[in-house]
Design an enzyme around this catalytic site. Sequence first.
Site, PDB file in Angstrom:
ATOM      1  N   TYR A   1       0.863  -1.187  -0.060  1.00  0.00           N
ATOM      2  CA  TYR A   1      -0.131  -0.047  -0.059  1.00  0.00           C
ATOM      3  C   TYR A   1       0.704   1.144   0.200  1.00  0.00           C
ATOM      4  O   TYR A   1       0.673   2.261  -0.758  1.00  0.00           O
ATOM      5  CB  TYR A   1      -0.995  -0.066   1.222  1.00  0.00           C
ATOM      6  CG  TYR A   1      -2.072   0.952   1.179  1.00  0.00           C
ATOM      7  CD1 TYR A   1      -3.194   0.756   0.754  1.00  0.00           C
ATOM      8  CD2 TYR A   1      -1.649   2.123   1.806  1.00  0.00           C
ATOM      9  CE1 TYR A   1      -4.249   1.790   0.700  1.00  0.00           C
ATOM     10  CE2 TYR A   1      -2.586   3.284   1.403  1.00  0.00           C
ATOM     11  CZ  TYR A   1      -3.733   3.068   1.243  1.00  0.00           C
ATOM     12  OH  TYR A   1      -4.696   4.072   0.955  1.00  0.00           O
TER      13      TYR A   1
ATOM     14  N   PHE B   1      -7.401  18.987 -25.516  1.00  0.00           N
ATOM     15  CA  PHE B   1      -8.237  17.714 -25.592  1.00  0.00           C
ATOM     16  C   PHE B   1      -9.223  17.856 -25.092  1.00  0.00           C
ATOM     17  O   PHE B   1      -9.517  18.606 -23.934  1.00  0.00           O
ATOM     18  CB  PHE B   1      -7.098  16.671 -25.253  1.00  0.00           C
ATOM     19  CG  PHE B   1      -7.857  15.232 -25.361  1.00  0.00           C
ATOM     20  CD1 PHE B   1      -7.791  14.696 -26.536  1.00  0.00           C
ATOM     21  CD2 PHE B   1      -8.174  14.417 -24.298  1.00  0.00           C
ATOM     22  CE1 PHE B   1      -8.339  13.431 -26.732  1.00  0.00           C
ATOM     23  CE2 PHE B   1      -8.961  13.117 -24.516  1.00  0.00           C
ATOM     24  CZ  PHE B   1      -8.851  12.689 -25.557  1.00  0.00           C
ATOM     25  N   ASP B   2     -10.373  17.018 -25.095  1.00  0.00           N
ATOM     26  CA  ASP B   2     -11.735  17.140 -24.626  1.00  0.00           C
ATOM     27  C   ASP B   2     -11.872  16.999 -23.350  1.00  0.00           C
ATOM     28  O   ASP B   2     -12.437  17.787 -22.451  1.00  0.00           O
ATOM     29  CB  ASP B   2     -12.880  16.212 -25.461  1.00  0.00           C
ATOM     30  CG  ASP B   2     -12.393  15.111 -26.021  1.00  0.00           C
ATOM     31  OD1 ASP B   2     -11.321  15.113 -26.249  1.00  0.00           O
ATOM     32  OD2 ASP B   2     -13.154  14.435 -26.881  1.00  0.00           O
TER      33      ASP B   2
ATOM     34  N   ASP C   1       0.709  18.751 -21.944  1.00  0.00           N
ATOM     35  CA  ASP C   1      -0.105  17.841 -22.062  1.00  0.00           C
ATOM     36  C   ASP C   1       0.534  16.699 -22.878  1.00  0.00           C
ATOM     37  O   ASP C   1       0.893  16.737 -24.219  1.00  0.00           O
ATOM     38  CB  ASP C   1      -1.379  18.140 -22.801  1.00  0.00           C
ATOM     39  CG  ASP C   1      -2.441  17.007 -22.731  1.00  0.00           C
ATOM     40  OD1 ASP C   1      -1.922  15.796 -22.392  1.00  0.00           O
ATOM     41  OD2 ASP C   1      -3.458  17.258 -22.766  1.00  0.00           O
TER      42      ASP C   1
ATOM     43  N   ALA D   1       0.848  13.411 -23.578  1.00  0.00           N
ATOM     44  CA  ALA D   1       0.460  12.108 -23.926  1.00  0.00           C
ATOM     45  C   ALA D   1       1.373  11.293 -24.888  1.00  0.00           C
ATOM     46  O   ALA D   1       1.426  10.255 -24.880  1.00  0.00           O
ATOM     47  CB  ALA D   1      -0.963  12.112 -24.485  1.00  0.00           C
TER      48      ALA D   1
ATOM     49  N   LYS E   1      -0.853   6.081 -23.972  1.00  0.00           N
ATOM     50  CA  LYS E   1      -0.487   6.465 -25.185  1.00  0.00           C
ATOM     51  C   LYS E   1       1.006   5.614 -25.345  1.00  0.00           C
ATOM     52  O   LYS E   1       1.246   4.924 -25.640  1.00  0.00           O
ATOM     53  CB  LYS E   1      -0.847   7.741 -25.728  1.00  0.00           C
ATOM     54  CG  LYS E   1      -2.037   8.145 -26.128  1.00  0.00           C
ATOM     55  CD  LYS E   1      -3.205   8.283 -24.749  1.00  0.00           C
ATOM     56  CE  LYS E   1      -4.578   8.801 -25.470  1.00  0.00           C
ATOM     57  NZ  LYS E   1      -4.798   9.948 -24.487  1.00  0.00           N
TER      58      LYS E   1
ATOM     59  N   HIS F   1     -22.340  11.809 -29.112  1.00  0.00           N
ATOM     60  CA  HIS F   1     -21.616  10.929 -30.014  1.00  0.00           C
ATOM     61  C   HIS F   1     -21.472   9.575 -29.586  1.00  0.00           C
ATOM     62  O   HIS F   1     -21.589   8.503 -30.253  1.00  0.00           O
ATOM     63  CB  HIS F   1     -20.537  11.439 -30.855  1.00  0.00           C
ATOM     64  CG  HIS F   1     -19.419  11.382 -30.061  1.00  0.00           C
ATOM     65  ND1 HIS F   1     -19.071  12.408 -29.305  1.00  0.00           N
ATOM     66  CD2 HIS F   1     -18.286  11.094 -30.037  1.00  0.00           C
ATOM     67  CE1 HIS F   1     -18.037  12.477 -28.770  1.00  0.00           C
ATOM     68  NE2 HIS F   1     -17.467  11.238 -29.071  1.00  0.00           N
TER      69      HIS F   1
HETATM   70  C1  LIG Z   1      -5.944  10.808 -24.192  1.00  0.00           C
HETATM   71  C2  LIG Z   1      -5.797  12.110 -23.653  1.00  0.00           C
HETATM   72  C3  LIG Z   1      -5.919  12.791 -22.639  1.00  0.00           C
HETATM   73  C4  LIG Z   1      -6.935  11.908 -21.279  1.00  0.00           C
HETATM   74  O1  LIG Z   1      -6.254  10.839 -21.116  1.00  0.00           O
HETATM   75  P1  LIG Z   1      -7.129   9.641 -20.499  1.00  0.00           P
HETATM   76  O2  LIG Z   1      -6.097   8.546 -20.269  1.00  0.00           O
HETATM   77  O3  LIG Z   1      -8.095   9.190 -21.657  1.00  0.00           O
HETATM   78  O4  LIG Z   1      -7.803  10.052 -19.480  1.00  0.00           O
HETATM   79  C5  LIG Z   1      -5.472  14.100 -22.407  1.00  0.00           C
HETATM   80  N1  LIG Z   1      -4.732  14.619 -23.423  1.00  0.00           N
HETATM   81  C6  LIG Z   1      -4.537  14.095 -24.727  1.00  0.00           C
HETATM   82  C7  LIG Z   1      -3.822  14.808 -25.434  1.00  0.00           C
HETATM   83  C8  LIG Z   1      -4.834  12.888 -24.689  1.00  0.00           C
HETATM   84  O5  LIG Z   1      -4.752  12.251 -26.089  1.00  0.00           O
END
Ligand SMILES: *Cc1c(COP(=O)(O)O)cnc(C)c1O
Length: 457
Positions: free
Chosen positions: A72, A124-125, A215, A217, A258, A448
């Site tokens: 833990y 990103f969304d 960000d 990813a 990613k 969607h």
């Molecule tokens: C996928 C993604 C996120 C969010 O990550 P999750 O692991 O899906 O929560 C944030 N920013 C970018 C650019 C992404 O491609």
Amino acid sequence: MAKYIAEPFKIKMIEPIKMTTREERQQYLKEANYNLFSLKSDYVYIDCLTDSGTGSMSDSQWAGIMKGDESYAGARSYYKLIDAVKDIFGYEYAQPVHQGRAAEKVLFPCLLKEGQYSISNMHFDTTRGHVTLCKAIPKDIVVKEATDTENFAPFKGNMDVERMEAFINEVGCDKVGVIIMTITNNSAGGQPVSMENIKETSRIAKKYGIPFVIDAARFAENAYFIKTRESGYEDKSIKDITRETFSYADAFTMSAKKDAIVNMGGLIGIKDNEAMYNAVKGFTVPFEGFVTYGGLAGRDLEALAIGLYEGIDYDFLRYRIGQVQYLGELLKEGEVPFQYPTGGHAIFIDAKRLLPHIPYYQFPAQALACELYLEAGIRGCDIGSYMLDPVDGVQPESEMEFTRLCIPRRVYTKAHLDLIAEALINIKENASKIKGYEIVWQPQVLRHFTAKLKPIE
Ligand SMILES: *Cc1c(COP(=O)(O)O)cnc(C)c1O
């Protein structure tokens, strides 16, 4: 024709995929109400819905799964991950979390106050969502080249720094809580951001005393594009480029699903600001779990620590980006229109140009995604007007109508890519027969994912 780079791995374990007939697919798609998110994955032959959490882990990562320390507090796997972040990014502090949006949920309240702006090349969304949850306002300031799908530009993901500085002066620097650079720029089609642009954005952020966050990813894919497209970086290693990139920022959020090639995981990195790290720890405990596991199992931390290194391997990246470029070359030869040049993780087919007879309110990119499933069992998704919820009952028109086909990491072979290209070229030959769609049911927001549709006869 781009020189195709063969897989820098061989296959030790396989996962069978189901072959279906067109008649079966017609039935499955109808049962799914023409929404590809409602399809059972067992009915999909080649799944290009997303590259998130869908990569194949290596033998080393699976060995790591067995070695994960499930304590833990103070787990060995946690320290292995922290050491990897220090080594690759040069950051003093790291906080694991369960995925990218969790990193946003934990970090953003430490940076954004109500009524402030968050400026990004493109949010990103989920990033946009978490900015809004802080009662702050997301502002996208991407370069104009991003919307030109036909002409080559090396870094279509860049921030428009002149407009960004003008915006800061217009609203006042106290009104800007954070500047977020998304690398690669996912929403613009996985398009890269140059080192020069990152450096310049960082300089302006410092000038006005605004925190600068990456960000991250697809940080490794972005580094590969810098190495292959930006002068002065040809001879630098992916790790050196990564270190330089992150040296310009104060912190990063990362979806590790990613470029770190794990099925689940995320990270927050903080360069050297101890107060910011303490605030992050404070939110992690109630939201995600204790600091040394952050919502992940010990085995996940172990696989992530290993995946970060595999993700920055040059031969892997050359193969990966090469796969996307190869598919782009086949489509170019077959005169299928797409966002050019190809980005890092996906092909964005330009449905507006392929299906000019279908108006935006009959969702051309969704129609193409459905047709591609019927044609060959390939699943992509709409990034266009269908993705936009109605505003006061009116359907907005998206500037671009893309059918996105993501390429999962280390999953599909060249033969799969050939099949995708062949299917799209076949569709192009009979494009004028494809019909639009109408929505028969939809929820209030993010429609969607769950809306029900039917073809227009
Ligand atoms: C996928 C993604 C996120 C969010 O990550 P999750 O692991 O899906 O929560 C944030 N920013 C970018 C650019 C992404 O491609």
